[in-house]
Design a protein around this motif. Structure first.
Motif, PDB file in Angstrom:
ATOM      1  N   MET A  46       6.487  -1.354  -8.860  1.00 49.84           N
ATOM      2  CA  MET A  46       5.235  -2.013  -8.472  1.00 49.84           C
ATOM      3  C   MET A  46       4.515  -1.222  -7.387  1.00 49.84           C
ATOM      4  O   MET A  46       3.286  -1.080  -7.413  1.00 49.84           O
ATOM      5  CB  MET A  46       5.532  -3.434  -7.982  1.00 49.84           C
ATOM      6  N   ALA A  47       5.272  -0.706  -6.424  1.00 46.12           N
ATOM      7  CA  ALA A  47       4.658   0.109  -5.374  1.00 46.12           C
ATOM      8  C   ALA A  47       4.037   1.359  -5.970  1.00 46.12           C
ATOM      9  O   ALA A  47       2.939   1.775  -5.588  1.00 46.12           O
ATOM     10  CB  ALA A  47       5.699   0.476  -4.315  1.00 46.12           C
ATOM     11  N   ALA A  48       4.716   1.971  -6.940  1.00 43.60           N
ATOM     12  CA  ALA A  48       4.198   3.182  -7.571  1.00 43.60           C
ATOM     13  C   ALA A  48       2.889   2.911  -8.292  1.00 43.60           C
ATOM     14  O   ALA A  48       2.001   3.770  -8.349  1.00 43.60           O
ATOM     15  CB  ALA A  48       5.234   3.743  -8.542  1.00 43.60           C
ATOM     16  N   MET A  49       2.740   1.716  -8.861  1.00 44.25           N
ATOM     17  CA  MET A  49       1.509   1.365  -9.568  1.00 44.25           C
ATOM     18  C   MET A  49       0.336   1.198  -8.613  1.00 44.25           C
ATOM     19  O   MET A  49      -0.827   1.193  -9.044  1.00 44.25           O
ATOM     20  CB  MET A  49       1.714   0.081 -10.379  1.00 44.25           C
ATOM     21  N   ASN A  50       0.609   1.042  -7.329  1.00 45.39           N
ATOM     22  CA  ASN A  50      -0.434   0.898  -6.316  1.00 45.39           C
ATOM     23  C   ASN A  50      -0.570   2.141  -5.449  1.00 45.39           C
ATOM     24  O   ASN A  50      -1.178   2.095  -4.381  1.00 45.39           O
ATOM     25  CB  ASN A  50      -0.139  -0.315  -5.432  1.00 45.39           C
ATOM     26  N   THR A  51       0.000   3.238  -5.910  1.00 44.84           N
ATOM     27  CA  THR A  51      -0.002   4.486  -5.148  1.00 44.84           C
ATOM     28  C   THR A  51      -0.921   5.497  -5.827  1.00 44.84           C
ATOM     29  O   THR A  51      -0.933   5.604  -7.045  1.00 44.84           O
ATOM     30  CB  THR A  51       1.427   5.051  -5.046  1.00 44.84           C
ATOM     31  N   THR A  52      -1.676   6.233  -5.024  1.00 45.44           N
ATOM     32  CA  THR A  52      -2.603   7.233  -5.545  1.00 45.44           C
ATOM     33  C   THR A  52      -2.037   8.622  -5.317  1.00 45.44           C
ATOM     34  O   THR A  52      -1.849   9.022  -4.166  1.00 45.44           O
ATOM     35  CB  THR A  52      -3.969   7.122  -4.847  1.00 45.44           C
ATOM     36  N   PRO A  57      -5.250   1.003  -0.025  1.00 43.41           N
ATOM     37  CA  PRO A  57      -5.713   0.221  -1.178  1.00 43.41           C
ATOM     38  C   PRO A  57      -7.106   0.606  -1.656  1.00 43.41           C
ATOM     39  O   PRO A  57      -7.506   0.239  -2.759  1.00 43.41           O
ATOM     40  CB  PRO A  57      -5.703  -1.215  -0.649  1.00 43.41           C
ATOM     41  N   LEU A  58      -7.872   1.346  -0.831  1.00 45.81           N
ATOM     42  CA  LEU A  58      -9.223   1.734  -1.212  1.00 45.81           C
ATOM     43  C   LEU A  58      -9.464   3.172  -0.769  1.00 45.81           C
ATOM     44  O   LEU A  58      -9.352   3.493   0.420  1.00 45.81           O
ATOM     45  CB  LEU A  58     -10.239   0.794  -0.558  1.00 45.81           C
ATOM     46  N   ILE A  59      -9.770   4.054  -1.731  1.00 43.07           N
ATOM     47  CA  ILE A  59      -9.944   5.481  -1.447  1.00 43.07           C
ATOM     48  C   ILE A  59     -11.216   5.980  -2.133  1.00 43.07           C
ATOM     49  O   ILE A  59     -11.484   5.645  -3.293  1.00 43.07           O
ATOM     50  CB  ILE A  59      -8.736   6.297  -1.959  1.00 43.07           C
ATOM     51  N   PHE A  60     -12.000   6.779  -1.402  1.00 45.46           N
ATOM     52  CA  PHE A  60     -13.192   7.421  -1.941  1.00 45.46           C
ATOM     53  C   PHE A  60     -12.954   8.923  -1.996  1.00 45.46           C
ATOM     54  O   PHE A  60     -12.424   9.504  -1.069  1.00 45.46           O
ATOM     55  CB  PHE A  60     -14.407   7.128  -1.057  1.00 45.46           C
ATOM     56  N   VAL A  87     -12.124  13.243   0.997  1.00 42.95           N
ATOM     57  CA  VAL A  87     -11.353  12.051   0.669  1.00 42.95           C
ATOM     58  C   VAL A  87     -11.289  11.139   1.895  1.00 42.95           C
ATOM     59  O   VAL A  87     -10.910  11.581   2.977  1.00 42.95           O
ATOM     60  CB  VAL A  87      -9.913  12.409   0.230  1.00 42.95           C
ATOM     61  N   TYR A  88     -11.665   9.877   1.700  1.00 38.46           N
ATOM     62  CA  TYR A  88     -11.587   8.882   2.770  1.00 38.46           C
ATOM     63  C   TYR A  88     -10.773   7.694   2.273  1.00 38.46           C
ATOM     64  O   TYR A  88     -10.864   7.320   1.101  1.00 38.46           O
ATOM     65  CB  TYR A  88     -12.975   8.381   3.173  1.00 38.46           C
ATOM     66  N   GLY A  89     -10.001   7.087   3.156  1.00 35.86           N
ATOM     67  CA  GLY A  89      -9.194   5.939   2.776  1.00 35.86           C
ATOM     68  C   GLY A  89      -9.333   4.789   3.743  1.00 35.86           C
ATOM     69  O   GLY A  89      -9.439   4.980   4.960  1.00 35.86           O
ATOM     70  N   LEU A  90      -9.363   3.588   3.223  1.00 37.58           N
ATOM     71  CA  LEU A  90      -9.386   2.368   4.025  1.00 37.58           C
ATOM     72  C   LEU A  90      -8.036   1.679   3.841  1.00 37.58           C
ATOM     73  O   LEU A  90      -7.641   1.360   2.716  1.00 37.58           O
ATOM     74  CB  LEU A  90     -10.519   1.460   3.561  1.00 37.58           C
ATOM     75  N   THR A  91      -7.310   1.460   4.929  1.00 39.24           N
ATOM     76  CA  THR A  91      -5.927   0.983   4.858  1.00 39.24           C
ATOM     77  C   THR A  91      -5.836  -0.539   4.889  1.00 39.24           C
ATOM     78  O   THR A  91      -6.821  -1.235   5.133  1.00 39.24           O
ATOM     79  CB  THR A  91      -5.115   1.561   6.033  1.00 39.24           C
ATOM     80  N   ALA A  96     -15.491   9.421  -7.034  1.00 41.25           N
ATOM     81  CA  ALA A  96     -14.345   8.699  -7.572  1.00 41.25           C
ATOM     82  C   ALA A  96     -13.939   7.609  -6.591  1.00 41.25           C
ATOM     83  O   ALA A  96     -13.979   7.804  -5.376  1.00 41.25           O
ATOM     84  CB  ALA A  96     -13.168   9.641  -7.819  1.00 41.25           C
ATOM     85  N   LEU A  97     -13.573   6.482  -7.132  1.00 40.40           N
ATOM     86  CA  LEU A  97     -13.089   5.368  -6.318  1.00 40.40           C
ATOM     87  C   LEU A  97     -11.743   4.929  -6.869  1.00 40.40           C
ATOM     88  O   LEU A  97     -11.585   4.749  -8.085  1.00 40.40           O
ATOM     89  CB  LEU A  97     -14.091   4.217  -6.354  1.00 40.40           C
ATOM     90  N   THR A  98     -10.777   4.812  -5.977  1.00 40.72           N
ATOM     91  CA  THR A  98      -9.440   4.355  -6.363  1.00 40.72           C
ATOM     92  C   THR A  98      -9.122   3.092  -5.592  1.00 40.72           C
ATOM     93  O   THR A  98      -9.205   3.067  -4.361  1.00 40.72           O
ATOM     94  CB  THR A  98      -8.372   5.418  -6.063  1.00 40.72           C
ATOM     95  N   TYR A  99      -8.793   2.035  -6.305  1.00 37.81           N
ATOM     96  CA  TYR A  99      -8.405   0.789  -5.634  1.00 37.81           C
ATOM     97  C   TYR A  99      -7.068   0.327  -6.204  1.00 37.81           C
ATOM     98  O   TYR A  99      -6.883   0.278  -7.405  1.00 37.81           O
ATOM     99  CB  TYR A  99      -9.469  -0.302  -5.785  1.00 37.81           C
ATOM    100  N   GLN A 100      -6.138   0.083  -5.302  1.00 40.63           N
ATOM    101  CA  GLN A 100      -4.807  -0.396  -5.674  1.00 40.63           C
ATOM    102  C   GLN A 100      -4.197   0.479  -6.769  1.00 40.63           C
ATOM    103  O   GLN A 100      -3.571   0.006  -7.705  1.00 40.63           O
ATOM    104  CB  GLN A 100      -4.887  -1.865  -6.119  1.00 40.63           C
TER     105      GLN A 100
END
Length: 488
Positions: free
Chosen positions: A263-269, A284-287, A368-372, A415-419
């Motif tokens: 489950m953790a791997a599925m939420n990892t970028t 959880p949120l990456i640009f 690349v920016y990330g919001l934790t 690109a936007l990556t969430y969870q």
């Protein structure tokens, strides 16, 4: 709530520490049972799986069954042999298995498995019937998975025994059809007779599982990665709830650890190794944005001169100067690295704590920016909060003063990556929705230059929090103009 999980090498490719946070999305779980399992026992297995996950996570997890029908031990084993032959049509295992016909069963093979192999190879003419039976059951299992996960964004398949062969097939069907993205579908199997787990999945097989070790004498299977003792209740050491989920045996802890790690791997970028950062990959949120090299001819054709005052080709390259969030606090906030100077006149309420960059294989520079999930940095940083975020991008504008007020249609990537779910877009600047919040100013250097940004609307993010579990759900809603440019 946080659950610390040790991801051992037998579950993931590398040893690492991961944490499930309230910002992680818990997938819908679907169990696919193995051989000789009645519908009643399969439902019991699913219930045990549900209870094990609920105990570990502290809240219910949607858990359903995709039933693999049993036709008796010998018929189920024959079907398994057929599936294995389709998975890896290697002649050497065929020769070994055919040796059984002459009474040369390998030492250590279970007698019933040997007899099933003999029956299978004596009845090769019946393979057409096995093929049709397998195709029919694949359709039934696929139907069950679709029904169980109709409203799920992520799906974790938890197969046992022969169910692993069906799970690999389901992975292929669901990802190749586009129903699920590869990063949103994962397999964590038990007692696997397969030689692989598709989608970089994981598995748990006991050294003392007689069924799997017997099959290993005929065909290459995944190596065992744990030792779970056999009991009087299951002399074959193969049962899902009797062995792998049995709370009195060591398999139970390994099973839940592996499931939570999946489950953790599925939420990892994943990002390139040279910028590997657990804080970034678990955000959880990456640009992520970049652009092509500067096109001087395109600028000049529009009546513009080459932009002045910049010497960094990377800056030309991505054309996006800033990304903005209009978050729950209602203030537009440029996404800036916490150490950067803040441009005059901008009010900052959210400063992204993670910022980095890398060059891809085409030598393009990515920002690349990330919001934790938690406040980062702890005192001056930010974190993801429930609410609505609007996303805007500012694109560089620096013509000679008085030249056409036109946004060049240069190609850009966003690109936007969430969870752990990534959406990638490649678009021309002029094709996107304008915010008309442009900031164009003249320069006080006597050069008659102007400098500023065109502001484009890219979409919005809606973050909600489940009242029961406390977990966040992120819904990404790109503008229709941006959605039309998605690259899969």
């Amino acid at each position: 709530m946080k659950l610390k999980i040790f991801i051992a090498s037998l579950f993931l490719a590398t040893n690492a520490w991961a944490t499930l946070t309230q910002c992680d999305q818990i997938p819908a779980v679907v169990h696919i049972n193995g051989i000789t399992t009645t519908i009643r026992d399969a439902r019991k297995n699913t219930k045990w799986l549900y209870e094990a996950l609920e105990q570990e996570l502290g809240h219910p997890v949607k858990t359903d069954l995709a039933y693999n029908q049993t036709h008796g031990f010998f018929a189920d084993i024959a079907q398994t042999f057929y599936q294995l032959s389709q998975q890896n049509p290697d002649t050497a295992p065929e020769q070994i298995a055919e040796a059984l016909l002459y009474g040369n069963a390998p030492e250590g093979m279970d007698a019933r498995v040997a007899e099933a192999a003999i029956r299978y190879y004596q009845a090769k003419a019946e393979q057409a019937a096995l093929a049709q039976l397998t195709l029919d059951e694949e359709g039934e299992i696929l139907r069950d998975i679709r029904r169980a996960t109709a409203e799920a964004d992520k799906v974790l398949l938890v197969p046992h025994s022969q169910g692993n062969l069906f799970a690999n097939r389901m992975y292929t069907l669901l990802t190749e059809s586009g129903e699920l993205r590869p990063q949103d579908l994962r397999i964590h199997g038990f007692a696997s007779p397969a030689d692989r787990v598709l989608g970089n999945g994981s598995y748990l097989t006991s050294r003392y599982d007689v069924v799997i070790s017997s099959l290993d004498l005929l065909r290459k299977v995944l190596p065992h990665n744990i030792e779970i003792p056999r009991t009087k209740a299951d002399l074959l050491g193969h049962g899902f709830k009797e062995v792998y989920l049995n709370p009195s045996l060591n398999g139970r802890e390994a099973a839940t650890t592996g499931l939570l790690a999946a489950m953790a791997a599925m939420n990892t970028t994943p990002y390139p190794a040279d910028i590997a950062d657990s804080m970034l990959s678990r955000a959880p949120l990456i640009f992520d944005f970049y652009g092509p090299p500067f096109n001087q001819q395109l600028w000049q054709a529009a009546g513009w001169d080459r932009p002045q005052g910049f010497s960094d080709p990377d800056f030309y390259g991505n054309n996006i100067a800033w990304l903005y969030l209009k978050g729950p606090r209602g203030i537009y906030s440029p996404l800036l690295y916490r150490g950067d100077d803040i441009p005059r006149g901008f009010m900052i309420t959210t400063v992204v704590g993670i910022a980095t960059g890398f060059r891809d294989q085409d030598d393009r520079y990515h920002y690349v920016y990330g919001l934790t999930c938690d406040m980062y940095p702890e005192t001056l940083g930010s974190r993801l909060e429930p609410g609505t975020y609007e996303i805007l991008g500012d694109y560089v504008y620096q013509p000679w003063e008085g030249k056409p007020d036109v946004l060049l249609n240069e190609q850009n990537n966003f690109a936007l990556t969430y969870q752990g779910t990534r959406h990638n877009y490649l678009f021309g600047q002029a094709t996107q929705r304008r915010a008309f919040d442009d900031q164009i100013i003249g320069l006080d250097d006597g050069s008659r230059n102007a400098f500023g940004y065109f502001s484009l609307v890219l979409g919005k993010i809606i973050v909600t929090q489940n009242e029961t579990t406390g977990r966040y759900k992120i819904d990404w809603q790109p503008t229709p103009e941006l959605a039309a440019t998605e690259v899969r």
